[in-house]
Design a protein around this motif. Sequence first.
Motif, PDB file in Angstrom:
ATOM      1  N   ASN A 134      -2.427  10.822  -1.562  1.00 36.22           N
ATOM      2  CA  ASN A 134      -1.323   9.897  -1.336  1.00 36.22           C
ATOM      3  C   ASN A 134      -1.552   8.638  -2.165  1.00 36.22           C
ATOM      4  O   ASN A 134      -2.684   8.206  -2.370  1.00 36.22           O
ATOM      5  CB  ASN A 134      -1.237   9.520   0.147  1.00 36.22           C
ATOM      6  CG  ASN A 134      -0.109   8.541   0.427  1.00 36.22           C
ATOM      7  OD1 ASN A 134       1.058   8.855   0.227  1.00 36.22           O
ATOM      8  ND2 ASN A 134      -0.457   7.352   0.891  1.00 36.22           N
ATOM      9  N   SER A 135      -0.455   8.063  -2.657  1.00 36.78           N
ATOM     10  CA  SER A 135      -0.568   6.830  -3.423  1.00 36.78           C
ATOM     11  C   SER A 135       0.223   5.717  -2.745  1.00 36.78           C
ATOM     12  O   SER A 135       1.426   5.861  -2.524  1.00 36.78           O
ATOM     13  CB  SER A 135      -0.043   7.016  -4.856  1.00 36.78           C
ATOM     14  OG  SER A 135      -0.087   5.784  -5.546  1.00 36.78           O
ATOM     15  N   GLU A 152      -2.543  -6.877 -14.883  1.00 41.73           N
ATOM     16  CA  GLU A 152      -1.098  -7.050 -14.717  1.00 41.73           C
ATOM     17  C   GLU A 152      -0.775  -7.634 -13.355  1.00 41.73           C
ATOM     18  O   GLU A 152      -1.376  -7.259 -12.336  1.00 41.73           O
ATOM     19  CB  GLU A 152      -0.390  -5.716 -14.894  1.00 41.73           C
ATOM     20  CG  GLU A 152       1.125  -5.804 -14.855  1.00 41.73           C
ATOM     21  CD  GLU A 152       1.813  -4.492 -15.162  1.00 41.73           C
ATOM     22  OE1 GLU A 152       3.055  -4.501 -15.289  1.00 41.73           O
ATOM     23  OE2 GLU A 152       1.122  -3.462 -15.269  1.00 41.73           O
ATOM     24  N   VAL A 153       0.184  -8.532 -13.316  1.00 46.83           N
ATOM     25  CA  VAL A 153       0.682  -9.116 -12.080  1.00 46.83           C
ATOM     26  C   VAL A 153       1.979  -8.410 -11.732  1.00 46.83           C
ATOM     27  O   VAL A 153       2.965  -8.479 -12.489  1.00 46.83           O
ATOM     28  CB  VAL A 153       0.929 -10.627 -12.232  1.00 46.83           C
ATOM     29  CG1 VAL A 153       1.537 -11.207 -10.964  1.00 46.83           C
ATOM     30  CG2 VAL A 153      -0.366 -11.336 -12.570  1.00 46.83           C
ATOM     31  N   LEU A 154       2.009  -7.706 -10.610  1.00 51.04           N
ATOM     32  CA  LEU A 154       3.191  -6.950 -10.230  1.00 51.04           C
ATOM     33  C   LEU A 154       4.162  -7.844  -9.484  1.00 51.04           C
ATOM     34  O   LEU A 154       3.758  -8.685  -8.673  1.00 51.04           O
ATOM     35  CB  LEU A 154       2.789  -5.753  -9.345  1.00 51.04           C
ATOM     36  CG  LEU A 154       1.823  -4.760 -10.007  1.00 51.04           C
ATOM     37  CD1 LEU A 154       1.497  -3.626  -9.040  1.00 51.04           C
ATOM     38  CD2 LEU A 154       2.410  -4.202 -11.294  1.00 51.04           C
ATOM     39  N   GLY A 196       4.112   2.296  -8.584  1.00 48.40           N
ATOM     40  CA  GLY A 196       3.945   2.419 -10.028  1.00 48.40           C
ATOM     41  C   GLY A 196       2.502   2.171 -10.430  1.00 48.40           C
ATOM     42  O   GLY A 196       1.594   2.198  -9.593  1.00 48.40           O
ATOM     43  N   SER A 197       2.288   1.924 -11.694  1.00 45.91           N
ATOM     44  CA  SER A 197       0.938   1.680 -12.194  1.00 45.91           C
ATOM     45  C   SER A 197       0.741   0.193 -12.470  1.00 45.91           C
ATOM     46  O   SER A 197       1.687  -0.598 -12.445  1.00 45.91           O
ATOM     47  CB  SER A 197       0.688   2.494 -13.465  1.00 45.91           C
ATOM     48  OG  SER A 197       1.661   2.191 -14.446  1.00 45.91           O
ATOM     49  N   ARG A 198      -0.501  -0.155 -12.731  1.00 43.38           N
ATOM     50  CA  ARG A 198      -0.871  -1.539 -13.039  1.00 43.38           C
ATOM     51  C   ARG A 198      -1.775  -1.488 -14.260  1.00 43.38           C
ATOM     52  O   ARG A 198      -2.688  -0.657 -14.325  1.00 43.38           O
ATOM     53  CB  ARG A 198      -1.600  -2.146 -11.839  1.00 43.38           C
ATOM     54  CG  ARG A 198      -1.869  -3.629 -11.910  1.00 43.38           C
ATOM     55  CD  ARG A 198      -2.604  -4.100 -10.665  1.00 43.38           C
ATOM     56  NE  ARG A 198      -2.537  -5.539 -10.495  1.00 43.38           N
ATOM     57  CZ  ARG A 198      -3.169  -6.210  -9.537  1.00 43.38           C
ATOM     58  NH1 ARG A 198      -3.914  -5.558  -8.660  1.00 43.38           N
ATOM     59  NH2 ARG A 198      -3.046  -7.526  -9.457  1.00 43.38           N
ATOM     60  N   ARG A 199      -1.528  -2.371 -15.221  1.00 44.59           N
ATOM     61  CA  ARG A 199      -2.314  -2.348 -16.453  1.00 44.59           C
ATOM     62  C   ARG A 199      -3.513  -3.287 -16.377  1.00 44.59           C
ATOM     63  O   ARG A 199      -3.416  -4.384 -15.834  1.00 44.59           O
ATOM     64  CB  ARG A 199      -1.447  -2.755 -17.659  1.00 44.59           C
ATOM     65  CG  ARG A 199      -0.751  -1.608 -18.362  1.00 44.59           C
ATOM     66  CD  ARG A 199       0.414  -1.088 -17.618  1.00 44.59           C
ATOM     67  NE  ARG A 199       1.083  -0.003 -18.354  1.00 44.59           N
ATOM     68  CZ  ARG A 199       1.914   0.856 -17.788  1.00 44.59           C
ATOM     69  NH1 ARG A 199       2.177   0.775 -16.503  1.00 44.59           N
ATOM     70  NH2 ARG A 199       2.481   1.817 -18.505  1.00 44.59           N
ATOM     71  N   ARG A 200      -4.617  -2.825 -16.945  1.00 40.96           N
ATOM     72  CA  ARG A 200      -5.823  -3.650 -17.102  1.00 40.96           C
ATOM     73  C   ARG A 200      -6.251  -3.598 -18.562  1.00 40.96           C
ATOM     74  O   ARG A 200      -6.165  -2.542 -19.199  1.00 40.96           O
ATOM     75  CB  ARG A 200      -6.978  -3.130 -16.247  1.00 40.96           C
ATOM     76  CG  ARG A 200      -6.838  -3.334 -14.750  1.00 40.96           C
ATOM     77  CD  ARG A 200      -8.061  -2.776 -14.033  1.00 40.96           C
ATOM     78  NE  ARG A 200      -7.976  -2.922 -12.596  1.00 40.96           N
ATOM     79  CZ  ARG A 200      -8.425  -3.979 -11.919  1.00 40.96           C
ATOM     80  NH1 ARG A 200      -9.003  -4.969 -12.586  1.00 40.96           N
ATOM     81  NH2 ARG A 200      -8.314  -4.040 -10.617  1.00 40.96           N
ATOM     82  N   PHE A 201      -6.747  -4.720 -19.063  1.00 39.92           N
ATOM     83  CA  PHE A 201      -7.222  -4.777 -20.445  1.00 39.92           C
ATOM     84  C   PHE A 201      -8.458  -5.665 -20.546  1.00 39.92           C
ATOM     85  O   PHE A 201      -8.693  -6.524 -19.691  1.00 39.92           O
ATOM     86  CB  PHE A 201      -6.131  -5.340 -21.372  1.00 39.92           C
ATOM     87  CG  PHE A 201      -4.881  -4.520 -21.428  1.00 39.92           C
ATOM     88  CD1 PHE A 201      -4.772  -3.454 -22.307  1.00 39.92           C
ATOM     89  CD2 PHE A 201      -3.814  -4.800 -20.580  1.00 39.92           C
ATOM     90  CE1 PHE A 201      -3.617  -2.686 -22.345  1.00 39.92           C
ATOM     91  CE2 PHE A 201      -2.658  -4.042 -20.611  1.00 39.92           C
ATOM     92  CZ  PHE A 201      -2.564  -2.983 -21.506  1.00 39.92           C
ATOM     93  N   GLU A 222      -3.348   1.823 -14.731  1.00 42.41           N
ATOM     94  CA  GLU A 222      -4.212   2.214 -13.614  1.00 42.41           C
ATOM     95  C   GLU A 222      -3.324   2.552 -12.429  1.00 42.41           C
ATOM     96  O   GLU A 222      -2.355   1.853 -12.155  1.00 42.41           O
ATOM     97  CB  GLU A 222      -5.139   1.047 -13.256  1.00 42.41           C
ATOM     98  CG  GLU A 222      -5.895   1.220 -11.945  1.00 42.41           C
ATOM     99  CD  GLU A 222      -6.545  -0.081 -11.485  1.00 42.41           C
ATOM    100  OE1 GLU A 222      -7.731  -0.025 -11.094  1.00 42.41           O
ATOM    101  OE2 GLU A 222      -5.879  -1.133 -11.507  1.00 42.41           O
ATOM    102  N   ARG A 223      -3.646   3.616 -11.742  1.00 42.20           N
ATOM    103  CA  ARG A 223      -2.941   3.963 -10.503  1.00 42.20           C
ATOM    104  C   ARG A 223      -3.953   4.065  -9.364  1.00 42.20           C
ATOM    105  O   ARG A 223      -5.154   4.203  -9.606  1.00 42.20           O
ATOM    106  CB  ARG A 223      -2.177   5.288 -10.649  1.00 42.20           C
ATOM    107  CG  ARG A 223      -0.881   5.129 -11.442  1.00 42.20           C
ATOM    108  CD  ARG A 223      -0.064   6.394 -11.473  1.00 42.20           C
ATOM    109  NE  ARG A 223       1.242   6.183 -12.093  1.00 42.20           N
ATOM    110  CZ  ARG A 223       2.337   5.861 -11.443  1.00 42.20           C
ATOM    111  NH1 ARG A 223       2.289   5.719 -10.118  1.00 42.20           N
ATOM    112  NH2 ARG A 223       3.487   5.690 -12.068  1.00 42.20           N
TER     113      ARG A 223
END
Length: 209
Positions: free
Chosen positions: A37-38, A206-208, A42-47, A21-22
Motif C-alpha cells: 500500500n502507498s 521536493e516540497v509537495l 504521487g512521487s517526491r523528488r530528491r537531488f 521517490e515513492r
Amino acid sequence: MAFHDIRFPVDISLSSAGGPERRTDIVTLASGHEERNSPWAGSRRRFNAGYGIKSLPEIEQVIAFFEARHGRLHAFRWRDPFDWKSCSIAATPQAHDQPIGTGDGEVTQFRLSKTYASGGHSHVRAITKPVAGTVLVAVNGVLLDPTDYSVDISTGLVTFATAPADDVALTAGFEFDIAVRFDSDTLSISLAALKAGDIPDIPVIEVLS
C-alpha cells in the motif's frame, strides 16, 4: 516559511544526481504473500546538487543562495535535469503535448498536468510551477493566442478569457520547475576535497503542495 520564486542555478542543478521517490508500505503475510500500500498519491523528488559543483565561484553562488533561503526554511524553484518539459527532453514543447481538461461551456480554469504512461497504466502529475512565457495552449488542436488565456506560474492554473465550449479538448505544452527546499541546515564544503574530486553533499527535496 515561504516560497521564494527564484530558481536554483540551472548550470549546477543540471549536473545534479537524483530523481523521483515513492513510499510503499509492505507487509509480508504468514503465507509469504505480500500486501502493498502507498500512502502517497504521487512521487517526491530528491537531488544532490553537490554533483554540479565544479569551481570556487559555484561554491560561492550556492552559499549565497543557501543563506538567502535561510537553509531549510524557504522553498525555491528547481529544474529537474531529467524531467522539465511537457514533452521529451530532446523535443520542443508543443501545444498538443498534454491533455489538461475538456470544456463544458462554464469552467474557465484548468490545471496544467503531465501524464506518465507505461504498459497500459498511467500517472497524472499536477504541474504547479510552469516557467513564465513557455506555456502554449490549444483547443481541439488549434493553437490559441496568448491573449485568450492567462497562466499563474505560482500554481499552474490556466484561466481562459472565455469558457471553452462543451466537449472541446484542451491541451498544453510547457516547461516547468518544481518547488524544493534544502534538506539540511548545514553546508559542509571543503575546497581541498573538491580539488581532489570529492563530491560535496548538498541535498534538496521536493516540497509537495
